[in-house]
Design an enzyme around this catalytic site. Sequence first.
Site, PDB file in Angstrom:
ATOM      1  N   ASN A   9      -4.819   7.159  -7.353  1.00 12.52           N
ATOM      2  CA  ASN A   9      -4.717   5.701  -7.440  1.00 12.52           C
ATOM      3  C   ASN A   9      -5.905   5.142  -6.664  1.00 12.52           C
ATOM      4  O   ASN A   9      -5.912   5.160  -5.442  1.00 12.52           O
ATOM      5  CB  ASN A   9      -3.381   5.258  -6.821  1.00 12.52           C
ATOM      6  CG  ASN A   9      -3.272   3.755  -6.663  1.00 12.52           C
ATOM      7  OD1 ASN A   9      -4.082   3.012  -7.203  1.00 12.52           O
ATOM      8  ND2 ASN A   9      -2.262   3.320  -5.925  1.00 12.52           N
ATOM      9  N   TRP A  10      -6.896   4.658  -7.408  1.00 12.74           N
ATOM     10  CA  TRP A  10      -8.141   4.218  -6.751  1.00 12.74           C
ATOM     11  C   TRP A  10      -8.015   2.835  -6.120  1.00 12.74           C
ATOM     12  O   TRP A  10      -8.931   2.357  -5.469  1.00 12.74           O
ATOM     13  CB  TRP A  10      -9.308   4.246  -7.756  1.00 12.74           C
ATOM     14  CG  TRP A  10      -9.652   5.635  -8.227  1.00 12.74           C
ATOM     15  CD1 TRP A  10      -9.082   6.811  -7.796  1.00 12.74           C
ATOM     16  CD2 TRP A  10     -10.627   6.008  -9.207  1.00 12.74           C
ATOM     17  NE1 TRP A  10      -9.653   7.881  -8.458  1.00 12.74           N
ATOM     18  CE2 TRP A  10     -10.602   7.414  -9.332  1.00 12.74           C
ATOM     19  CE3 TRP A  10     -11.522   5.288 -10.004  1.00 12.74           C
ATOM     20  CZ2 TRP A  10     -11.432   8.114 -10.204  1.00 12.74           C
ATOM     21  CZ3 TRP A  10     -12.355   5.979 -10.884  1.00 12.74           C
ATOM     22  CH2 TRP A  10     -12.307   7.374 -10.971  1.00 12.74           C
ATOM     23  N   LYS A  11      -6.887   2.175  -6.383  1.00 15.85           N
ATOM     24  CA  LYS A  11      -6.639   0.831  -5.834  1.00 15.85           C
ATOM     25  C   LYS A  11      -7.835  -0.088  -6.149  1.00 15.85           C
ATOM     26  O   LYS A  11      -8.457   0.068  -7.204  1.00 15.85           O
ATOM     27  CB  LYS A  11      -6.334   0.913  -4.334  1.00 15.85           C
ATOM     28  CG  LYS A  11      -5.197   1.900  -4.063  1.00 15.85           C
ATOM     29  CD  LYS A  11      -4.623   1.824  -2.685  1.00 15.85           C
ATOM     30  CE  LYS A  11      -3.499   2.846  -2.552  1.00 15.85           C
ATOM     31  NZ  LYS A  11      -2.837   2.805  -1.254  1.00 15.85           N
ATOM     32  N   HIS A  35       4.323  -0.278  -7.239  1.00 13.62           N
ATOM     33  CA  HIS A  35       3.706   0.257  -6.023  1.00 13.62           C
ATOM     34  C   HIS A  35       4.047  -0.679  -4.862  1.00 13.62           C
ATOM     35  O   HIS A  35       4.133  -1.899  -5.048  1.00 13.62           O
ATOM     36  CB  HIS A  35       2.186   0.346  -6.212  1.00 13.62           C
ATOM     37  CG  HIS A  35       1.496   1.066  -5.097  1.00 13.62           C
ATOM     38  ND1 HIS A  35       1.231   0.453  -3.894  1.00 13.62           N
ATOM     39  CD2 HIS A  35       1.069   2.348  -4.984  1.00 13.62           C
ATOM     40  CE1 HIS A  35       0.645   1.338  -3.091  1.00 13.62           C
ATOM     41  NE2 HIS A  35       0.542   2.486  -3.728  1.00 13.62           N
ATOM     42  N   GLU A  84       2.375  -1.875  -2.547  1.00 14.65           N
ATOM     43  CA  GLU A  84       1.417  -2.971  -2.322  1.00 14.65           C
ATOM     44  C   GLU A  84       1.672  -4.125  -3.292  1.00 14.65           C
ATOM     45  O   GLU A  84       1.523  -5.290  -2.929  1.00 14.65           O
ATOM     46  CB  GLU A  84      -0.026  -2.434  -2.443  1.00 14.65           C
ATOM     47  CG  GLU A  84      -0.400  -1.618  -1.210  1.00 14.65           C
ATOM     48  CD  GLU A  84      -1.416  -0.511  -1.450  1.00 14.65           C
ATOM     49  OE1 GLU A  84      -2.141  -0.533  -2.458  1.00 14.65           O
ATOM     50  OE2 GLU A  84      -1.473   0.408  -0.603  1.00 14.65           O
ATOM     51  N   GLU A 130       7.148   7.150  -2.098  1.00 16.83           N
ATOM     52  CA  GLU A 130       6.044   6.876  -1.177  1.00 16.83           C
ATOM     53  C   GLU A 130       6.546   6.070   0.019  1.00 16.83           C
ATOM     54  O   GLU A 130       6.669   4.832  -0.087  1.00 16.83           O
ATOM     55  CB  GLU A 130       4.966   6.043  -1.869  1.00 16.83           C
ATOM     56  CG  GLU A 130       4.362   6.695  -3.084  1.00 16.83           C
ATOM     57  CD  GLU A 130       3.006   6.086  -3.409  1.00 16.83           C
ATOM     58  OE1 GLU A 130       2.010   6.813  -3.307  1.00 16.83           O
ATOM     59  OE2 GLU A 130       2.936   4.886  -3.715  1.00 16.83           O
ATOM     60  N   GLY A 133      -1.809   5.179   3.486  1.00 16.16           N
ATOM     61  CA  GLY A 133      -3.089   4.775   4.069  1.00 16.16           C
ATOM     62  C   GLY A 133      -3.114   4.808   5.588  1.00 16.16           C
ATOM     63  O   GLY A 133      -4.025   4.260   6.203  1.00 16.16           O
ATOM     64  N   SER A 137      -0.691   9.395   2.346  1.00 16.29           N
ATOM     65  CA  SER A 137      -1.622  10.209   3.129  1.00 16.29           C
ATOM     66  C   SER A 137      -1.624  11.692   2.728  1.00 16.29           C
ATOM     67  O   SER A 137      -1.685  12.575   3.589  1.00 16.29           O
ATOM     68  CB  SER A 137      -1.359  10.043   4.630  1.00 16.29           C
ATOM     69  OG  SER A 137      -1.547   8.690   5.009  1.00 16.29           O
ATOM     70  N   GLY A 167      -3.972   8.048  -2.775  1.00 21.65           N
ATOM     71  CA  GLY A 167      -4.874   6.909  -2.646  1.00 21.65           C
ATOM     72  C   GLY A 167      -6.211   7.360  -2.075  1.00 21.65           C
ATOM     73  O   GLY A 167      -7.085   7.856  -2.780  1.00 21.65           O
ATOM     74  N   GLY A 168      -6.352   7.227  -0.758  1.00 17.18           N
ATOM     75  CA  GLY A 168      -7.614   7.487  -0.064  1.00 17.18           C
ATOM     76  C   GLY A 168      -8.325   8.769  -0.481  1.00 17.18           C
ATOM     77  O   GLY A 168      -9.519   8.740  -0.818  1.00 17.18           O
TER      78      GLY A 168
END
Length: 254
Positions: free
Chosen positions: A9-11, A99, A101, A171, A177, A216, A237-238
């Site tokens: 997930n590149w956000k 998600h 966010e 999640e 993150g 993470s 993500g990251g």
Amino acid sequence: MRKDLIAGNWKMHTTHLEALQMVQKLSYRLDPGDYERVDVLVCPPFTGLRSVQTVIETDHLQIQLGAQHCHFEEKGAFTGEVSPQMLSKMSVSYVIAGHSERRQIFGESDEMVNRKVKAILADGMTPILCCGETEAEREAEQTEERVGSQVRLGLKDLTAEQVASMVIAYEPIWAIGTGKTASADDAGDMCTFVRNTVAEQFGEAADSVRILYGGSVKPGNIAGLMAKRDIDGALVGGASLDPDSFASLVRYWI
Ligand code: PGA
């Protein structure tokens, strides 16, 4: 029976040109055998979808394309939104729904997430339904109550067949993150809890639904997570923004 899925997930990262380079670099680092074992998915921002789709098709890559969000209506006066059909016509095969966010920053409710899941399925794509508790909920021992209700409401009025084809990502919000991961045991137990919640309502569909852990996930912790019976992959993500680390997540057994 369930094929592993490693999803990036590149956000809100990467311009369309960077997205293109990223997927090319990732493809150089993977072998044909990797795709037999694992479904590899990237979810760039909307502006990168067309470029990434083109490189996937032109270079015959086995990397799959996902979107991070969509609206639940097919069309209409919804300034700034993108419909499921717009995505499916672009060879998008997965869409992330709910998600944390989107829930926290953009106010998505369980009802909206459920409508979105139905719309994604109606257009022939696979929803990745996200659930997870906050740190305060975990401390108050409300984790199962919170996650259970997100799963039940997110899957409301679906058929067992639809649920069997889906992906659910557990999640914990405090792990996203932050560099804090749930221990493999905790993550495994929660993914088992999610599967049991699905089984209560949809019976055997629970054996087919794929459940991912997210929060993470890094090359150093993925093997322990993937060893858990009810964890079928990761939503990352990251670490998905670095082709080297994402490739080592895909090849987690090495
Ligand atoms: P992270 O994000 O890997 O950077 O923690 C996970 C996610 O939000 O899906």
